[in-house]
Motif scaffolding. Structure first.
Motif, PDB file in Angstrom:
ATOM      1  N   ILE A  84       0.840  -1.170  -0.152  1.00 20.19           N
ATOM      2  CA  ILE A  84       0.321  -0.278  -0.007  1.00 20.19           C
ATOM      3  C   ILE A  84       0.694   1.043   0.129  1.00 20.19           C
ATOM      4  CG2 ILE A  84      -2.235   1.059   1.657  1.00 20.19           C
ATOM      5  CD1 ILE A  84      -3.129  -1.330   2.276  1.00 20.19           C
ATOM      6  N   ALA A  85       2.287   1.468   0.582  1.00 19.16           N
ATOM      7  CA  ALA A  85       2.670   2.545   0.797  1.00 19.16           C
ATOM      8  C   ALA A  85       2.976   2.265  -0.717  1.00 19.16           C
ATOM      9  CB  ALA A  85       4.357   1.872   2.099  1.00 19.16           C
ATOM     10  N   GLN A  88       0.864   3.653  -3.145  1.00 19.33           N
ATOM     11  CA  GLN A  88       0.640   5.553  -2.628  1.00 19.33           C
ATOM     12  C   GLN A  88       1.569   5.850  -2.870  1.00 19.33           C
ATOM     13  OE1 GLN A  88      -2.327   6.734  -1.599  1.00 19.33           O
ATOM     14  NE2 GLN A  88      -3.385   5.310   0.456  1.00 19.33           N
ATOM     15  N   GLN A  89       2.757   6.157  -2.944  1.00 21.23           N
ATOM     16  CA  GLN A  89       3.918   7.149  -3.535  1.00 21.23           C
ATOM     17  C   GLN A  89       3.651   6.721  -5.234  1.00 21.23           C
ATOM     18  OE1 GLN A  89       7.591   4.862  -2.468  1.00 21.23           O
ATOM     19  NE2 GLN A  89       9.242   6.702  -4.016  1.00 21.23           N
ATOM     20  N   LEU A  91       0.939   6.318  -6.979  1.00 22.72           N
ATOM     21  CA  LEU A  91      -0.038   7.767  -7.306  1.00 22.72           C
ATOM     22  C   LEU A  91       0.424   9.550  -7.125  1.00 22.72           C
ATOM     23  CD1 LEU A  91      -2.545   7.656  -7.881  1.00 22.72           C
ATOM     24  CD2 LEU A  91      -3.239   7.426  -5.038  1.00 22.72           C
ATOM     25  N   GLN A  92       1.483   9.196  -5.743  1.00 29.64           N
ATOM     26  CA  GLN A  92       0.971  10.720  -6.056  1.00 29.64           C
ATOM     27  C   GLN A  92       2.602  10.859  -7.680  1.00 29.64           C
ATOM     28  OE1 GLN A  92       3.788  11.380  -2.428  1.00 29.64           O
ATOM     29  NE2 GLN A  92       1.546  11.353  -0.997  1.00 29.64           N
ATOM     30  N   GLU A 103      -1.431   5.760 -13.065  1.00 28.66           N
ATOM     31  CA  GLU A 103      -2.384   6.536 -12.086  1.00 28.66           C
ATOM     32  C   GLU A 103      -3.645   5.218 -12.159  1.00 28.66           C
ATOM     33  OE1 GLU A 103      -4.846  10.437 -11.221  1.00 28.66           O
ATOM     34  OE2 GLU A 103      -3.691  10.320 -13.386  1.00 28.66           O
ATOM     35  N   SER A 106      -2.694   2.622 -10.274  1.00 28.79           N
ATOM     36  CA  SER A 106      -2.280   2.332  -8.860  1.00 28.79           C
ATOM     37  C   SER A 106      -3.758   2.635  -7.817  1.00 28.79           C
ATOM     38  CB  SER A 106      -1.764   3.892  -8.445  1.00 28.79           C
ATOM     39  OG  SER A 106      -0.156   3.280  -9.200  1.00 28.79           O
ATOM     40  N   LEU A 110      -5.191   0.295  -5.523  1.00 33.05           N
ATOM     41  CA  LEU A 110      -5.446   0.281  -3.527  1.00 33.05           C
ATOM     42  C   LEU A 110      -6.323  -0.385  -3.588  1.00 33.05           C
ATOM     43  CD1 LEU A 110      -3.813   3.971  -4.329  1.00 33.05           C
ATOM     44  CD2 LEU A 110      -3.186   2.001  -2.403  1.00 33.05           C
ATOM     45  N   TYR A 114      -7.781  -2.735  -0.617  1.00 36.53           N
ATOM     46  CA  TYR A 114      -8.486  -2.064   0.906  1.00 36.53           C
ATOM     47  C   TYR A 114      -9.136  -2.524   1.290  1.00 36.53           C
ATOM     48  CZ  TYR A 114      -6.026   2.073   2.561  1.00 36.53           C
ATOM     49  OH  TYR A 114      -4.419   2.603   2.757  1.00 36.53           O
ATOM     50  N   GLN A 122     -13.123   3.114   1.384  1.00 39.87           N
ATOM     51  CA  GLN A 122     -11.857   3.463   1.106  1.00 39.87           C
ATOM     52  C   GLN A 122     -11.397   2.686  -0.119  1.00 39.87           C
ATOM     53  OE1 GLN A 122      -8.809   4.015   4.006  1.00 39.87           O
ATOM     54  NE2 GLN A 122      -7.657   5.130   1.966  1.00 39.87           N
ATOM     55  N   TYR A 126     -11.249   4.476  -4.329  1.00 34.92           N
ATOM     56  CA  TYR A 126     -10.315   4.103  -4.937  1.00 34.92           C
ATOM     57  C   TYR A 126     -11.325   3.715  -6.236  1.00 34.92           C
ATOM     58  CZ  TYR A 126      -6.474   5.149  -1.246  1.00 34.92           C
ATOM     59  OH  TYR A 126      -5.959   6.027  -1.516  1.00 34.92           O
TER      60      TYR A 126
END
Length: 317
Positions: A84-85, A88-89, A91-92, A103, A106, A110, A114, A122, A126
């Motif tokens: 997940i980390a 998230q990275q 996705l940014q 994008e 990711s 995610l 979740y 959540q 996403y």
């Protein structure tokens, strides 16, 4: 095995000639081969080297691709927190550089993670964001995955309402003539209908899924379809058909395991042969260098001896 040998040779060539741009793609290919045979530690090592090579080039898109691979293998290795980390990275990164493909991937990954954690609200957020990116970018195949993911989440949240989403995803896959996506959705739909006690509908979907899996020679899915049918017939109190499908599941499961073991053996043999060839080449290089040094020393000694003799002759005269 041939592809692995070529990639290993390409890796050596890229490293020895410092062809950094091509090295990233070669490492990506090597990571994929080791991932396929289930050698996750070796695959992870190549993925990390791929990321380092992309980072050294400052190629943000390739960094994103490498991170996507890393997230996938972290999940396979059971490290969901790191998965997940990493997503998230990534996705940014994707949002910052306008990389719609990563994008979308990711966001959908995610959502899946979740959902596995039981955080369905959540996950749905996403998934819907991923669906919007797919729609805006015109990613037809990814849009099917998005619809499928939404269906799986809504099954958890709303029960039977998720079936409609899965049926819509199936229609989308069939419109694209994507047999593999159609297969995935037929099995997912059959499993969902079975869980909702819609046995007749589940039976139709799983039988159709088995037909498609057999037609495209997707042995893993053939095995899965037989297992799902065995479980369904057991719930329907049809022990004879349940046992027949379970036996077929076992046959394909053992066949897949044997093929995977053979692939793993071939990969190990190629890796060993390549490592041996590299070692022999290095030994030959060292011997050649040693011989060259010896020849230089002998030539120097001959020159010195010749000078000494010349001086001696001159003194005698």
């Amino acid at each position: 095995a041939l592809g692995l040998r070529q990639l290993l040779q390409a890796r050596d060539l890229c490293e020895s000639h410092q062809i950094a741009d091509a090295l990233v793609d070669v490492l990506d290919g090597l990571a994929g081969i080791y991932f396929q045979i289930g050698d996750f530690p070796t695959s992870l090592d190549y993925m990390r080297r791929q990321l380092a090579a992309a980072d050294a080039l400052g190629d943000t898109r390739r960094i994103a691709n490498a991170n996507n691979n890393l997230a996938h293998i972290y999940l396979q290795m059971g490290d969901q927190t790191r998965t997940i980390a990493t997503l998230q990275q990534n996705l940014q990164i994707a949002e910052a550089i306008g990389y719609a493909r990563i994008e979308a991937i990711s966001l959908l990954n995610l959502a899946e993670n979740y959902l596995l954690l039981g955080e369905s609200e959540q996950a749905l957020d996403y998934a819907r964001r991923g669906q919007q990116v797919c729609s805006a970018a015109g990613f037809a195949l990814f849009a099917v995955y998005a619809q499928k993911t939404i269906g799986k989440i809504r099954l958890k949240l709303c029960g039977a309402a998720g079936i409609t989403d899965l049926e819509q995803a199936l229609t989308m896959a069939q419109a694209l003539a994507s047999k593999y996506l159609e297969l995935e959705l037929l099995l997912e739909l059959g499993k969902a209908q079975r869980d909702l006690q819609q046995f007749d509908l589940a039976l139709a979907a799983l039988r159709q899924g088995l037909e498609v899996a057999t037609a495209v020679d997707a042995k893993n899915d053939v095995s899965t379809a037989h297992l799902l049918l065995a479980e369904l017939y057991e719930q329907m109190d049809d022990a004879v058909r349940a046992l027949a499908h379970f036996k077929q599941h076992q046959v394909f499961k053992e066949q897949i395991a044997g093929e995977k073991a053979e692939q793993r053996l071939q990969v190990l043999q190629v890796a060993h042969d390549t490592a041996s060839a590299r070692q022999e080449a290095e030994i030959a290089r060292l011997r050649a260098a040693e011989q060259a040094t010896l020849n230089e020393r002998l030539e120097l000694e001959v020159e010195q001896r010749t000078a000494e003799l010349t001086q001696t002759v001159a003194q005698l005269q």
